[in-house]
Design an enzyme around this catalytic site. Structure first.
Site, PDB file in Angstrom:
ATOM      1  CG  ASP A 224      -1.933   1.067   1.261  1.00 38.38           C
ATOM      2  OD1 ASP A 224      -2.758   1.060   0.340  1.00 38.38           O
ATOM      3  OD2 ASP A 224      -1.931   1.916   2.177  1.00 38.38           O
ATOM      4  CD  GLU A 283      -2.130   2.414  -3.674  1.00 41.92           C
ATOM      5  OE1 GLU A 283      -3.080   3.133  -3.984  1.00 41.92           O
ATOM      6  OE2 GLU A 283      -1.541   2.525  -2.587  1.00 41.92           O
TER       7      GLU A 283
HETATM    8  C1  NOJ Z   1      -4.547   2.802  -1.008  1.00 40.52           C
HETATM    9  C2  NOJ Z   1      -5.681   1.885  -0.656  1.00 40.52           C
HETATM   10  O1  NOJ Z   1      -6.028   1.130  -1.804  1.00 40.52           O
HETATM   11  C3  NOJ Z   1      -6.803   2.763  -0.172  1.00 40.52           C
HETATM   12  O2  NOJ Z   1      -8.006   2.043  -0.034  1.00 40.52           O
HETATM   13  C4  NOJ Z   1      -6.385   3.428   1.104  1.00 40.52           C
HETATM   14  O3  NOJ Z   1      -7.388   4.337   1.498  1.00 40.52           O
HETATM   15  C5  NOJ Z   1      -5.074   4.201   0.937  1.00 40.52           C
HETATM   16  N1  NOJ Z   1      -4.099   3.465   0.190  1.00 40.52           N
HETATM   17  C6  NOJ Z   1      -4.477   4.544   2.271  1.00 40.52           C
HETATM   18  O4  NOJ Z   1      -4.002   3.392   2.904  1.00 40.52           O
END
Ligand code: NOJ
Length: 550
Positions: A224, A283
């Protein structure tokens, strides 16, 4: 009507994507894997509390194996006060009791492996929950505890202004003041304080957490906010408001700093020290495809989500441009590209592509386009059912912090997280067992026809299109790692081959296109007439052809 001759077996244009510059061993499973995202709270409810859980996932593993996916990715299932759907983690080595137990997690991994699927889990290293013991110690100002986070004095008289002008991704300032006057950084909600990755204790803790899950047998991590852990030296002002609109477009002092790569390299060494090709998926929202490629250099993570593809409009020009740029960027470092159409943070693509019958038709065509591209494909739960975004959830059920932090101006992401309908006519459409509590978000009453069971029985259903496409992608020698070449094609169409022997044609325009000798029809997203010599490709339709004309 436009006529186009296609002779897919005799093309001379250069290959856009060779099988792979580094000739990977076939066991590099992640290079062309189909990976299914499970948003755990919305997938299937095993214990009857109206919220999806690990038991529910276990009960549906056979469905996923039948869909043909290579791996599943589970979004966070850790103990969490749920200020951000579980991306606010209070304990990294445990399972939220509402979602199951560690034994359930172990059993899930074993059972998925038994069905031939790998398991990726989310790791959230940029921030913890404000209810994590570390942050509770920091609030009490215990010795050394604040140095695990980003605490700073404020600016202006009495330090009453935040330390800089950074904004939270969910709206409002990225700083919150604690009672003794100090401020802490949270790039997301105030309940998600950012960790200080300059602190070796933080680095050691996350390596240990990863080992914990790797020892249980998970096959890797979706990381993440992988571009967020390191901030620019001195935390300089961003210099403008509306920073989030610049996400993925301009350099920002809190994302995509060079320092994150050293952390990712250390994680790659850790992953490589385990047997079985464990992987890391980033991500990231970097400002250019070249910056994205940095995350998938040979000694960093294996994949990065390609959100530019998701963001492209439905049109031959935008899609070809993003496909070319994505492949070119990752080819430079010998990594596969990923193709993502939807996830739990985005408006579902049936709706993005126009909604209604048009959105469904385009989403079906997009599925065949996407699954014909070289690289790895992500499927977000429910996309195989053709689910739209739910746009009319009542205010009182909304949970996304974006809704609250923008005072309702942005309704947030709950509309993409509505529970999955499994069966027609059953209470909660089979999401929960009979007699269960209401689902945590209501399922639209007209979703019965889109549930899994009725779709399984309909050969023309969305679900069967996905099942056929995933299976063909697995079995056709070209669709995995075969070279890709564009063919000349009329305006608002995309034609390309995957070698050996597969042609993909997509008509994104408003007029039918007549194809001369495209080969044998393998699969089409909507009715496609073909007599062996000529075929008609209707608007918003994609088709796969075998150029072996027998
Ligand atoms: C990306 C995640 O996919 C999302 O759902 C989240 O709110 C943010 N990162 C913060 O962790």
């Amino acid at each position: 009507m436009t006529h186009q001759s296609v002779t897919p077996c005799a093309v001379s244009s250069p290959a856009l994507s060779a099988p792979s510059p580094s000739a990977p061993s076939p066991s590099e499973w992640w290079r062309d894997a189909v990976i299914y995202e499970i948003y755990v709270r919305s997938f299937a409810d095993g214990n009857g509390d109206g919220m999806g859980d690990l038991l529910g996932v276990r009960s549906r593993l056979r469905y996923l194996a039948d869909l043909g996916v290579d791996a599943i990715w589970l979004t966070p299932f850790y103990p969490s006060p749920l200020h951000d759907g579980g991306y606010d983690v209070a304990s990294y080595r445990a399972v939220d009791p509402r979602l199951g137990t560690l034994d359930d997690a172990r059993a899930l991994v074993t059972e998925a492996h038994g069905l031939g699927m790998r398991v990726l889990i989310d790791i959230v290293p940029n921030h913890t929950s404000s209810e994590h013991p570390w942050f509770e110690e920091a609030l009490r100002d215990e010795p050394g505890a604040r140095d695990r986070y980003v605490f700073r004095p404020g600016r202006g008289p009495g330090g009453a202004e935040p330390p800089n002008d950074w904004e939270s991704s969910f709206g409002g300032p990225a700083w919150t003041r604690v009672p003794d006057g100090s401020w802490y950084l949270h790039l997301f909600a105030p309940e998600q304080p950012d960790l200080n990755w300059d602190n070796p204790e933080v680095r050691a803790e996350f390596e240990d957490v990863m080992r914990f899950w790797l020892d249980i047998g998970v096959d890797g991590f979706r990381v993440d906010v992988a571009h967020g852990m390191v901030k620019a030296e001195g935390l300089p002002d961003a210099g403008f408001t509306g920073q989030l609109k610049m996400l993925g477009r301009a350099p920002l002092p809190f994302f995509d700093q060079d320092g994150v790569h050293e952390i990712l390299r250390s994680w790659r060494r850790l992953l490589d020290s385990y047997p079985g090709e464990r992987i890391g998926v980033a991500e990231v929202w970097p400002p250019s495809p070249a910056r994205l490629a940095n995350y998938v250099r040979p000694d960093e993570l294996h994949q990065a989500f390609n959100f530019n593809y998701l963001a492209a409009d439905w049109g031959a020009g935008p899609l070809r441009q993003v496909i070319d740029a994505s492949i070119a960027a990752t080819d430079l470092v010998g990594a596969p590209t990923t193709w993502v159409l939807s996830n739990h943070d985005q408006v579902r693509h049936v709706t993005r592509y126009g909604g209604g019958r048009r959105g469904v038709r385009r989403a079906r065509a997009a599925a065949l386009l996407t699954m014909a591209l070289p690289g790895s494909v992500y499927i977000y739960q429910g996309e195989e059912l053709g689910l739209p975004e739910v746009l009319d959830l009542p205010d009182e059920v909304l949970q996304d912090p974006i809704f609250f932090r923008t005072a309702g101006a942005d309704r947030g992401r709950d509309g993409s997280r509505v529970p999955i309908p499994w069966a027609y006519g059953e209470s909660s459409f089979g999401f929960s067992p009979p007699g269960a509590d209401p689902t945590w978000l209501p399922i639209p009453r007209d979703w019965g026809g889109q549930a899994v069971i009725p779709q399984l029985g309909d050969p023309r259903s969305f679900l069967n299109l996905y099942r056929n496409a995933v299976r063909l992608r697995r079995s056709h020698p070209a669709l995995g790692r075969g070279a890709m070449r564009w063919l000349d094609s009329p305006p608002e169409t995309l034609f390309f081959t995957r070698e050996p022997g597969l042609l993909c044609t997509v008509n994104l325009g408003a007029e039918p296109v007549v194809l001369e000798s495209p080969g044998t029809l393998l699969l089409a997203s909507s009715d496609t007439r073909s007599n062996g010599l000529q075929a008609i490709l209707e608007p918003d339709t994609a088709a796969w052809w075998s150029c072996a004309t027998s």
